[in-house]
Design an enzyme around this catalytic site. Structure first.
Site, PDB file in Angstrom:
ATOM      1  N   ASN A   1       9.884   5.319  20.299  1.00 17.07           N
ATOM      2  CA  ASN A   1      10.913   4.281  20.304  1.00 17.07           C
ATOM      3  C   ASN A   1      10.418   2.926  19.801  1.00 17.07           C
ATOM      4  OD1 ASN A   1      12.628   6.262  21.091  1.00 17.07           O
ATOM      5  ND2 ASN A   1      12.804   5.605  23.232  1.00 17.07           N
TER       6      ASN A   1
ATOM      7  N   ARG B   1      19.530   8.283  15.492  1.00 16.91           N
ATOM      8  CA  ARG B   1      20.211   7.005  15.730  1.00 16.91           C
ATOM      9  C   ARG B   1      19.628   5.884  14.871  1.00 16.91           C
ATOM     10  NH1 ARG B   1      24.510   6.378  18.665  1.00 16.91           N
ATOM     11  NH2 ARG B   1      23.778   4.412  19.522  1.00 16.91           N
TER      12      ARG B   1
ATOM     13  N   CYS C   1      20.313  12.209  20.798  1.00 14.87           N
ATOM     14  CA  CYS C   1      20.642  13.144  21.879  1.00 14.87           C
ATOM     15  C   CYS C   1      22.089  12.986  22.316  1.00 14.87           C
ATOM     16  CB  CYS C   1      19.711  12.886  23.062  1.00 14.87           C
ATOM     17  SG  CYS C   1      18.046  13.466  22.745  1.00 14.87           S
TER      18      CYS C   1
ATOM     19  N   VAL D   1      22.371   4.206  33.042  1.00 15.68           N
ATOM     20  CA  VAL D   1      22.281   3.740  31.647  1.00 15.68           C
ATOM     21  C   VAL D   1      23.241   4.517  30.740  1.00 15.68           C
ATOM     22  CG1 VAL D   1      20.747   3.385  29.670  1.00 15.68           C
ATOM     23  CG2 VAL D   1      19.910   2.981  32.002  1.00 15.68           C
TER      24      VAL D   1
HETATM   25  N1  EPU Z   1      25.850   0.913  24.248  1.00  7.59           N
HETATM   26  C1  EPU Z   1      27.153   0.562  23.939  1.00  7.59           C
HETATM   27  N2  EPU Z   1      27.402   0.052  22.690  1.00  7.59           N
HETATM   28  C2  EPU Z   1      26.412  -0.095  21.749  1.00  7.59           C
HETATM   29  C3  EPU Z   1      25.086   0.277  22.088  1.00  7.59           C
HETATM   30  C4  EPU Z   1      24.831   0.780  23.347  1.00  7.59           C
HETATM   31  O1  EPU Z   1      28.066   0.688  24.762  1.00  7.59           O
HETATM   32  O2  EPU Z   1      26.707  -0.551  20.632  1.00  7.59           O
HETATM   33  C5  EPU Z   1      25.577   1.482  25.595  1.00  7.59           C
HETATM   34  C6  EPU Z   1      25.108   2.937  25.510  1.00  7.59           C
HETATM   35  O3  EPU Z   1      26.204   3.813  25.386  1.00  7.59           O
HETATM   36  C7  EPU Z   1      24.344   3.100  26.788  1.00  7.59           C
HETATM   37  C8  EPU Z   1      23.710   1.720  26.974  1.00  7.59           C
HETATM   38  O4  EPU Z   1      24.460   0.822  26.174  1.00  7.59           O
HETATM   39  O5  EPU Z   1      25.212   3.357  27.846  1.00  7.59           O
HETATM   40  C9  EPU Z   1      22.251   1.624  26.594  1.00  7.59           C
HETATM   41  O6  EPU Z   1      22.040   2.074  25.265  1.00  7.59           O
HETATM   42  P1  EPU Z   1      20.863   1.478  24.365  1.00  7.59           P
HETATM   43  O7  EPU Z   1      21.487   0.833  23.169  1.00  7.59           O
HETATM   44  O8  EPU Z   1      19.956   0.666  25.209  1.00  7.59           O
HETATM   45  O9  EPU Z   1      20.105   2.791  23.929  1.00  7.59           O
HETATM   46  P2  EPU Z   1      19.598   3.198  22.481  1.00  7.59           P
HETATM   47  O10 EPU Z   1      19.004   2.028  21.775  1.00  7.59           O
HETATM   48  O11 EPU Z   1      20.644   3.988  21.776  1.00  7.59           O
HETATM   49  C10 EPU Z   1      17.141   3.703  23.188  1.00  7.59           C
HETATM   50  C11 EPU Z   1      16.234   4.890  23.087  1.00  7.59           C
HETATM   51  C12 EPU Z   1      16.647   5.918  24.137  1.00  7.59           C
HETATM   52  C13 EPU Z   1      16.546   5.288  25.511  1.00  7.59           C
HETATM   53  C14 EPU Z   1      17.444   4.035  25.553  1.00  7.59           C
HETATM   54  C15 EPU Z   1      17.330   3.286  26.857  1.00  7.59           C
HETATM   55  C16 EPU Z   1      15.627   4.947  20.768  1.00  7.59           C
HETATM   56  C17 EPU Z   1      15.726   5.636  19.457  1.00  7.59           C
HETATM   57  N3  EPU Z   1      16.326   5.471  21.767  1.00  7.59           N
HETATM   58  O12 EPU Z   1      18.445   4.189  22.878  1.00  7.59           O
HETATM   59  O13 EPU Z   1      15.698   6.962  24.052  1.00  7.59           O
HETATM   60  O14 EPU Z   1      16.971   6.203  26.469  1.00  7.59           O
HETATM   61  O15 EPU Z   1      17.057   3.134  24.488  1.00  7.59           O
HETATM   62  O16 EPU Z   1      16.042   2.840  27.053  1.00  7.59           O
HETATM   63  O17 EPU Z   1      14.911   3.965  20.925  1.00  7.59           O
HETATM   64  C18 EPU Z   1      14.947   9.168  24.069  1.00  7.59           C
HETATM   65  O18 EPU Z   1      13.849   8.709  23.713  1.00  7.59           O
HETATM   66  O19 EPU Z   1      15.137  10.363  24.404  1.00  7.59           O
HETATM   67  C19 EPU Z   1      16.093   8.271  24.111  1.00  7.59           C
HETATM   68  C20 EPU Z   1      17.352   8.702  24.239  1.00  7.59           C
END
Ligand code: EPU
Length: 455
Positions: free
Chosen positions: A42, A114, A138, A349
């Site tokens: 990440n 993503r 995922c 989350v």
């Molecule tokens: N969210 C929204 N709108 C957006 C963006 C996010 O509603 O535009 C919501 C999501 O639906 C969720 C929450 O905000 O409910 C948090 O999402 P976040 O944006 O923090 O997650 P992400 O950036 O998509 C990254 C990691 C994930 C990890 C999360 C939380 C990467 C590629 N992915 O996801 O990692 O779980 O942060 O720390 O960096 C994994 O490694 O298996 C994984 C899923």
């Protein structure tokens, strides 16, 4: 030794010797041995995108050989970035030939990851437009991109959605903005950072995510010439600069992988030394690990994990950093099925990240998922409309089953459950696990797992 698993050679030979999709796993024996964790998935994938912002080449070190890295590499290559393997797991990224890619080329990666969403800012600065395919990652909930799009609009970008995907332009350039995220989203914070560093003027980001991987991305950007300051209360200030250069950076270690192996030791009553794991970024995990009956020893070059007597029930709420990461709950839940008493895990989350527990129930676990969460006077994290809760009653012996990996972390937990269970399980769709766990089969072998690759 159950499977021929040669160590992957050069960083980008693909997950070599790791092509098995179906494992037959004989459980009931403790995992013991050493595994090494490399750079965090990440961070690495985001730092690779940041290289697009530099006027000179970048070097990223400790890059894991996982399929998410390969997808980002391919996406950079279709945009004209030269990516070459260097010594000892490093990669060299030269953006000097970067150009707009054809939609069909980008679309080949639709649904795969993503990360393409984070190409927006760098591509807008470099080429004036960004084409984004349908996103993957995922399936753990809706995973909307509204925070990303709202932030880009605040910088002056124009977002057009077509049947092909999303086309983003910036007819009047990108300018600094005041942005407050509705939730401290990791991806949206990275979107703002990667866009603001070269936008005209100052950007003030409120309610930012402050995960260690984000701090490491800030370090990468600062090496490139960016001016970013981190203020109290989740505020990040970014002063835009006209140009950035390449970086040379060793990625922060993968604390999610480290926590996964720690839970594997806990669940199987084994002992695993995770080389490369560090204490600071895992403080919250280590507290819960200890409360659940785990023992650990922090050493210079890693952390050793094992049980400390009987496992104990815990109450955990996933949260943004510095809380308990959502990516840690799945392998922990496997261990909690062996704890003496009732544990509760709230997922706050994502809205759908406890579905994987159905297969654990099939293996004999006593887990009830409450889709709307449950109230409790001990709550630390404020209730979110998204949340679910899992109530785990232990200890229950686990028995073998035939299960299909649903997502990255859930999939890892199935393998650990199969290793803790009596009998011979079949775990399918192992390829998903290689999105985020380097040399997964080789590491299983190194800790004495008894398995065959059967498909
Ligand atoms: N969210 C929204 N709108 C957006 C963006 C996010 O509603 O535009 C919501 C999501 O639906 C969720 C929450 O905000 O409910 C948090 O999402 P976040 O944006 O923090 O997650 P992400 O950036 O998509 C990254 C990691 C994930 C990890 C999360 C939380 C990467 C590629 N992915 O996801 O990692 O779980 O942060 O720390 O960096 C994994 O490694 O298996 C994984 C899923």
């Amino acid at each position: 030794m159950r499977a021929l698993v040669p160590d992957a050679g050069p960083a980008y030979s693909g997950p070599a010797g790791e092509s098995g999709e179906v494992l037959s796993i004989r459980g009931g024996r403790p995992l013991r041995g050493d595994v090494e964790v490399k750079g965090a998935k990440n961070l690495v994938t985001k730092a690779m995108v940041a290289a697009l912002l530099g006027e000179t080449p970048s070097v990223l070190r400790d890059v894991p050989d996982i399929s998410d890295v390969q997808i980002v590499r391919s996406l950079l290559e279709v945009h004209g970035v030269r990516v070459e393997d260097g010594e000892g797991g490093s990669i060299h990224l030269d953006p000097s030939g970067a150009a707009t890619a054809h939609f069909e080329e980008i679309d080949a990666y639709a649904g795969a990851s993503r990360i393409p969403i984070l190409f927006c800012g760098p591509l807008l600065h470099l080429l004036g437009e960004a084409l984004i395919p349908d996103l993957g990652g995922c399936r753990i909930g809706d995973r909307p991109i509204n925070f990303h799009m709202d932030a880009l609009r605040a910088f002056g970008a124009v977002v057009d959605k077509s049947y092909e995907g999303i086309r983003i332009t910036a007819p009047d350039g990108l300018h600094g903005a005041k942005i407050e995220l509705p939730y401290p989203s990791v991806g949206a914070t990275e979107q703002v950072l990667l866009t603001a560093v070269k936008a005209k003027g100052v950007t003030e980001l409120r309610n930012a995510a402050i995960e260690p991987e984000i701090m490491d991305l800030i370090a990468v950007l600062q090496k490139m010439g960016a001016i970013i300051s981190y203020e109290p209360n989740r505020v990040i200030l970014i002063e835009g600069v006209d140009s950035l250069r390449g970086y040379d950076h060793r990625a922060i270690f993968d604390r999610n992988e480290a926590a996964s192996w720690a839970c594997a030791a806990l669940a199987t009553d084994g002992e695993i030394f995770v080389r490369g794991a560090k204490q600071q970024e895992m403080l919250t995990f280590l507290n819960v690990f200890r409360k659940a009956g785990g023992w650990f020893d922090v050493q210079e070059d890693g952390i050793r994990f094992r049980r400390d007597g009987a496992l104990k029930p815990v109450m955990v709420e996933t949260d943004v950093h510095p809380g308990f990461m959502t990516d840690w709950q799945q392998p922990l839940i496997v261990a909690l099925t062996q704890a003496e008493g009732t544990s509760v895990v709230h997922e706050t989350v994502y809205e759908n990240r406890l579905g994987f527990t159905a297969a654990l129930v099939q293996m004999g676990a006593d887990i009830v998922v409450h889709p709307q969460g449950i109230d409790s006077p001990d709550r630390r994290v404020p209730r979110r409309s998204l949340e679910q809760a899992a109530v785990i009653n232990g200890p229950t012996p686990l028995h073998a089953a035939d299960v299909v990996v649903p997502d990255l972390r859930g999939g890892y937990s199935y393998v650990i459950a199969a290793l803790a269970a009596e009998g011979e399980s079949v775990v399918r769709n192992i390829g998903i696990i290689r999105r985020g766990y380097e040399k997964f089969l080789a590491k299983l072998d190194a800790v004495g797992a008894d398995f065959d690759v059967i498909g």
